[in-house]
Design a protein around this motif. Structure first.
Motif, PDB file in Angstrom:
ATOM      1  N   ALA A  89      25.374  21.446  14.961  1.00 48.20           N
ATOM      2  CA  ALA A  89      24.176  20.680  14.605  1.00 48.20           C
ATOM      3  C   ALA A  89      24.487  19.573  13.608  1.00 48.20           C
ATOM      4  O   ALA A  89      25.513  19.594  12.909  1.00 48.20           O
ATOM      5  N   ASP A  90      23.560  18.602  13.560  1.00 46.42           N
ATOM      6  CA  ASP A  90      23.570  17.535  12.553  1.00 46.42           C
ATOM      7  C   ASP A  90      24.878  16.743  12.547  1.00 46.42           C
ATOM      8  O   ASP A  90      25.429  16.414  11.493  1.00 46.42           O
ATOM      9  N   ASN A 146      21.724  11.969  15.770  1.00 44.81           N
ATOM     10  CA  ASN A 146      22.319  13.216  15.304  1.00 44.81           C
ATOM     11  C   ASN A 146      21.980  14.367  16.240  1.00 44.81           C
ATOM     12  O   ASN A 146      20.864  14.439  16.783  1.00 44.81           O
ATOM     13  N   SER A 147      22.913  15.282  16.424  1.00 43.16           N
ATOM     14  CA  SER A 147      22.661  16.466  17.240  1.00 43.16           C
ATOM     15  C   SER A 147      21.637  17.360  16.555  1.00 43.16           C
ATOM     16  O   SER A 147      21.601  17.464  15.326  1.00 43.16           O
ATOM     17  N   ASP A 148      20.785  18.023  17.369  1.00 44.63           N
ATOM     18  CA  ASP A 148      19.782  18.918  16.805  1.00 44.63           C
ATOM     19  C   ASP A 148      20.381  20.296  16.564  1.00 44.63           C
ATOM     20  O   ASP A 148      21.594  20.498  16.696  1.00 44.63           O
ATOM     21  N   GLU A 149      19.545  21.282  16.236  1.00 44.95           N
ATOM     22  CA  GLU A 149      20.050  22.597  15.861  1.00 44.95           C
ATOM     23  C   GLU A 149      20.743  23.322  17.003  1.00 44.95           C
ATOM     24  O   GLU A 149      21.520  24.254  16.773  1.00 44.95           O
TER      25      GLU A 149
END
Length: 337
Positions: free
Chosen positions: A82-83, A96-99
């Motif tokens: 994530a992030d 940004n990538s999520d959780e």
């Protein structure tokens, strides 16, 4: 009605407690898994996921069911990151990538019809660079096609949970059967590639590369694939319903192609008739035809009622145990391919 929110909260608490007790190490060199994207009126949408490593299966027809099972199960044992900032190298668009590791990048601009390949990379990691593709429909397209996958294009037994799990986990990309009549029908409806085809399934994104391999081996028209996240998140418990997922995907696809009428293809084993009827109500006049395969026990009362209602709305509906007579039925109904 209160049980599901309580279970959702408990699941999130449990997942966080597990992560605290057994924290996953952030990988030094995460990688990108890319998914087929699509065009919109003002640009293209690219989709990917940040993972610790990529997992793939081996399409070997001589492989045992046990080996197939191990390989298919491994696809679900992902370590999401994530992030993490992901950048489109040329345009410098970043997200940004999520959780759950997913990332969506919208690249603005005018793009010519066809497939566009864009280099993505994790910011600061040039070795992570990989191409992501997106389809921009032809200006000559006359309609769009949205098709289900399981038991519509590919024999799965999704109407039976036991059959679905057995077929999914004990087969391989070389043994999964795509119906020959589905390949022929999609080629016909696409005008041999002129009209865009979009694939929608309740299967998880973990199977995207597997499905690409199956589709390419079967000679299916290439098109964007819309799958589903089965993770636990603040706004999601395990997965949203099959109908909600498919309905939202249809809405997104039609919004991306505001000037095209659509043909929806599915089967009567997973409430597709009812889902497509709701889509007809939401998109009045833009659903030109609905095509339904009838697997297993065939249509139930709800499916038959939905079919009757769609016809009263003026939608061409073709249904049967196979797609052999569909082209003729659409022609009789006046559909222009």
């Amino acid at each position: 009605m209160r049980l599901k929110p309580a279970l959702h909260r408990a699941a999130i608490w449990g997942e966080r407690a597990f992560d605290r007790a057994f924290p996953a190490k952030t990988p030094e060199n995460p990688v990108l898994d890319t998914y087929r994207g699509y065009g919109e009126p003002d640009g293209i949408v690219l989709r990917a996921r940040v993972l610790a490593s990529l997992r793939r299966t081996t399409p070997d027809p001589g492989q045992s069911r046990w080996q197939n099972l191990k390989e298919m199960a491994s696809l679900f044992l992902t370590h999401e990151v994530a992030d993490v900032p992901v950048v489109a190298v040329e345009s410098r668009v970043t997200a940004n990538s999520d959780e759950e590791g997913y990332v969506t990048l919208k690249i603005p601009g005018e793009f010519a019809p066809g497939w566009h390949c864009v280099d993505l990379q994790i910011e600061g990691l040039p070795d992570s660079r990989i191409e992501a593709g997106a389809l921009v429909p032809s200006a000559e397209a006359r309609l769009g096609i949205v098709t289900d996958i399981d038991d519509t294009l590919m024999q799965t037994g999704a109407y039976s949970l036991a059959k679905n799990l057995w077929t999914t986990f004990t087969g391989s990309a070389s043994t999964r059967r795509v119906f020959a009549d589905a390949t022929v029908l999609l080629d016909h409806l696409s005008g041999h590639g002129r009209n865009p085809v979009y694939y929608v399934s309740s299967s998880p994104w973990n199977l995207h590369a597997f499905l690409e391999t199956v589709f390419d081996r079967a000679g299916l028209v290439q098109g964007p694939i819309f799958l589903r996240d089965l993770g636990i998140a603040e706004n999601q418990f395990i997965s949203r319903g099959h109908d909600n997922h498919k309905g939202r995907a249809i809405d997104r696809i039609m919004a991306a192609n505001p000037h095209l009428p659509f043909v929806l293809i599915g089967d009567t084993g997973q409430h597709d008739a009812e889902i497509y009827l709701e889509a007809c109500h939401r998109h009045g006049g833009r659903i030109a035809a609905v095509i339904l395969r009838e697997p297993g026990p065939g249509p139930d009362d709800a499916s038959r009622n939905a079919i009757s209602t769609m016809r009263r709305l003026g939608v061409i509906v073709a249904h049967g145990t196979d797609f052999g007579q569909v082209a003729e039925a659409l022609e009789r109904g006046g559909l222009r391919i």
